[in-house]
Each structure stands twice: as C-alpha cells, then as structure tokens.
Design an enzyme around this catalytic site. Structure first.
Site, short mmCIF file in Angstrom:
data_model
loop_
_atom_site.label_atom_id
_atom_site.label_comp_id
_atom_site.label_asym_id
_atom_site.label_seq_id
_atom_site.Cartn_x
_atom_site.Cartn_y
_atom_site.Cartn_z
N HIS A 25 0.86 -1.19 0.00
CA HIS A 25 0.00 0.00 0.00
C HIS A 25 0.90 1.24 0.00
CE1 HIS A 25 -3.82 2.05 1.87
NE2 HIS A 25 -3.18 2.88 1.05
N HIS A 27 1.19 4.76 -2.48
CA HIS A 27 0.79 5.58 -3.64
C HIS A 27 2.05 6.25 -4.15
CE1 HIS A 27 -3.54 5.25 -2.58
NE2 HIS A 27 -3.03 5.14 -1.36
N HIS A 205 -9.54 0.71 -1.35
CA HIS A 205 -9.53 1.38 -0.05
C HIS A 205 -10.94 1.29 0.53
CE1 HIS A 205 -5.76 3.03 -1.38
NE2 HIS A 205 -5.65 3.87 -0.37
N GLU A 208 -11.22 3.29 5.90
CA GLU A 208 -10.16 4.20 6.40
C GLU A 208 -10.89 5.25 7.25
OE1 GLU A 208 -8.17 6.48 3.32
OE2 GLU A 208 -6.59 7.16 4.70
N ASP A 286 1.69 4.04 2.76
CA ASP A 286 0.64 4.86 2.15
C ASP A 286 1.23 6.01 1.32
OD1 ASP A 286 -1.99 5.35 1.48
OD2 ASP A 286 -2.58 6.17 3.42
N ASP A 287 1.58 7.12 1.96
CA ASP A 287 2.14 8.28 1.27
C ASP A 287 3.33 8.79 2.07
OD1 ASP A 287 -0.08 8.83 -0.85
OD2 ASP A 287 -1.16 8.55 1.04
N1 HPA Z 1 -6.77 7.17 1.05
C1 HPA Z 1 -7.43 7.45 -0.07
N2 HPA Z 1 -6.83 7.92 -1.15
C2 HPA Z 1 -5.52 8.13 -1.13
C3 HPA Z 1 -4.79 7.86 0.00
C4 HPA Z 1 -5.44 7.33 1.15
O1 HPA Z 1 -4.87 7.05 2.22
N3 HPA Z 1 -3.51 8.20 -0.30
C5 HPA Z 1 -3.49 8.61 -1.58
N4 HPA Z 1 -4.71 8.57 -2.09
ZN ZN Z 2 -3.86 4.69 0.47
#
Ligand code: HPA
Ligand code: ZN
Length: 349
Positions: A25, A27, A205, A208, A286-287
């Site tokens: 996971h 991006h 996703h 969250e 994630d990011d």
């Molecule tokens: N959630 C949804 N979209 C996203 C995320 C996330 O954590 N990171 C980048 N796009």
């Molecule tokens: Zn994500």
C-alpha cells in the site's frame, strides 16, 4: 508457523528494520518528496505554489483525508514527462530497498495526470521502466496497481480502463482510492466486474474513514482480494469474523492513520487488535513523503507505541508475502529469508 522466541526491545527495533518485507500500500505520487517536487517544477518550468522546500513541508499538517488529498494532488501536478514518472518511482524503490522491502505493489492514479493532458502511456511507461531497472540494479521486485479515483464518475473510470487497455501487460491489478466518504464501492461495481473479466487482481480502499458497510461492499460487490486500510472493521464483529475466516488481507498504514487523525494517537492504533483477532494485517507507508516515514518508520513507531512483540513482527512480515500477488515460488524464497533473519537475530541476542 515458525515459533518466535522473545527478543529485547532494542533488538526488536533492529529486527523490524532488518527483516525482509513486502509493501502493498504505497501511492507512488505520495512518495514525491518536497525536494523532488521543487526540482521537477524547475525542470518543467512550472510555477510552484510554495516559495521553498521548507514552506512546502510546513503545509503538511492535515486534519482528515480530504485536507491531505488537496495538497497531494497539487504536488503531483509537477509530473509531465515519462522521465518524471521514472525518477519518482526510482527514488521510491531505492528508498524501499534500504528498508529491506523485497517486493512492492505500487499504486498510481492515472486520472490525476490524464486530466492535465498527460497521456496514460507516459505515466505507465515511466513507472514500469523504473520497476524493471530497480529489479536488475537493486534486486527489488515490484509491480503496478492502477487506482481509480472514487470522487470521479463511473464513466471516467471506464474511460481510464479503455485508455489503459493496450498497457494492461504492465499492471497487475486495479484499486480504488481518493475521498472515501460519500463514494461507496458500489459506485464502481460494473468497472470492477469488467476488470475481473480481464483477469486483473482487485483491491480497494475501504474503512479508512468510511464505515464497515464499505468494507462489506468492497468484498461482496466489488469482489476485491484485499482491503486497503480497513481499520474501521473493529466496529463490526461479524465483519471481523469474515475477514479472519477468509484471510482477507488488510493493508494497514499506521503513520497515515495518525497524520489524518483516524486515531488520536499512535498508541490508540488497533493494529495489535487486528492481528490478535487472527486477521491478515500488514504494515505499509501509504504516502511516505507526506506522513513522516517510509515502511520501517511505520513498523518501529507503531511497535514502540503499542508494545507489540517479535511474534507480531514475524506475523506481519509473513502476512505481507502471503497477501502479495507474487508467484508462490517468490513467496517461498522470501519466507525462507524471513525465517533466516529471525534465527540470526535470536542467536545473537
Ligand atoms: N486514502 C485514499 N486515497 C488516497 C490515500 C489514502 O490514504 N492516499 C493517496 N490517495
Ligand atoms: Zn492509500
């Protein structure tokens, strides 16, 4: 399962860094460090909304998912040419290799780029070339997962799939990301059904910020094989049972959850609860450029905050290989290396 002896807290932190792992996971646009955003803006002769790398980094204070996404999409707007996508992915893969990531399944958001006039082929070619070079030069395996933006329409997702059709050999699956609340998985039922017919792997996703109902519909309507995040599942006992029974992997991202205020503090994170309930949870970044750390930082910080043990560490790394879309032969090799790493650490503790 290999019986994991206890190790000291200091050794556990070293072990978390040293153990081989898969990242499922990430991006790729969220790996764009401020320094690279500024460098690409200059290279492409684009104006930047921030005066310096420092002021850009200071803007990274988020209150929820949407407050992050606004800045994340602005950052991605410096990407224009194939080489830009290559440089971004190559930088991530070099960083991931340092964290002992053996295999990465990388999300990308084509609609963010095609909406600015960048051809989807430019995006996929640059990313794919970086994956190939990283395999031969760094020994890291990686594949690509195309994500549809859920705040956009079903028609836009279908159009993106159509554009990607000649390039499907370069991706392993599709996902669903962006603003979750108000955009339930059902919106993309027909797109995912078509992707399934095309033989693509499916992830989404869900849970969250959104409710357990979104996890149910990702599983039962979209028929996904993994849930990205999924931390809201703990509010639904029947769902927890389903996820445990079917070994549906959850790609959990602790620092993301902390930075987007999904949990008030990392010590309140429910990763340990998910693992102890028998779910196939994994740890991911994630990011990483926006949330304060790559995968090893996610491991070490969440372990320090929640007092997890070496047994949890082994389980998380093992889960990451099990949950990946890699071949069984590759999985066996990585699992063997994982066991060897643990044996080496325990011997020398
Ligand atoms: N959630 C949804 N979209 C996203 C995320 C996330 O954590 N990171 C980048 N796009
Ligand atoms: Zn994500």
């Amino acid at each position: 399962m290999f019986k994991v002896p206890p190790v000291s807290a200091r050794r556990l932190q070293e072990l978390l860094r040293a153990m081989p792992k898969a990242e499922l996971h990430i991006h790729i646009e969220g790996s764009l460090e401020p320094e690279l955003i500024v460098a690409l803006a200059q290279r492409n002769d684009l104006p930047l909304p921030y005066a310096s790398v420092e002021s850009l980094r200071q803007a990274y204070a988020f209150t929820n998912l949407q407050s992050f996404l606004d800045i994340y999409y602005a950052g991605a707007s410096v990407l224009l040419h194939e080489q830009d996508f290559y440089d971004m992915a190559r930088a991530y893969l070099a960083r991931a290799a340092m964290d002992n990531v053996a295999h990465a399944e990388i999300f990308f958001d084509p609609q963010t780029h095609t909406a600015r006039g960048v051809a989807i082929e430019t995006v996929i070619s640059g990313l794919h070339r970086a994956c190939e070079d990283a395999r031969s030069e760094l020994g890291i395996s990686s594949t690509l997962i195309l994500c549809f933006l859920r705040h956009l329409s079903e028609a836009s997702a279908f159009e993106t799939l159509e554009q990607a059709q000649p390039l499907l050999g370069k991706i392993v699956g599709v996902g669903l990301d962006s603003s979750e609340l108000g955009h339930p998985p059902e919106k993309f039922a027909r797109v995912f059904a078509r992707c399934r017919e095309l033989g693509l792997h499916l992830v989404a996703h869900a849970g969250e910020e959104g409710p357990p109902a979104y996890i149910w519909s990702a599983l039962d309507v979209l028929k996904v094989e993994r849930i990205d995040h999924g931390v809201q599942a703990v509010h639904d006992a029947a769902l927890m049972q389903r996820l445990a029974q079917d070994r549906i992997p959850l790609t959990v991202c602790p620092l993301s959850n902390q930075k987007l205020c999904v949990f008030p503090d990392l010590k309140n994170h429910n990763l340990r609860q998910l693992l102890d309930a028998g779910l196939c949870a994994t740890v991911n970044s994630d990011d990483p450029a926006y949330f304060g750390g790559y995968i090893n930082e996610n491991f070490t910080q969440v372990f320090a905050a929640t007092n997890m043990t070496a047994r949890h560490a082994y389980q998380l790394a093992f889960n990451s290989f099990e949950a990946s879309f890699a071949s069984n032969a590759d999985k066996r090799v990585w699992e063997h290396r994982l066991k060897e790493t643990f044996e080496r650490f325990v011997e020398h503790d």
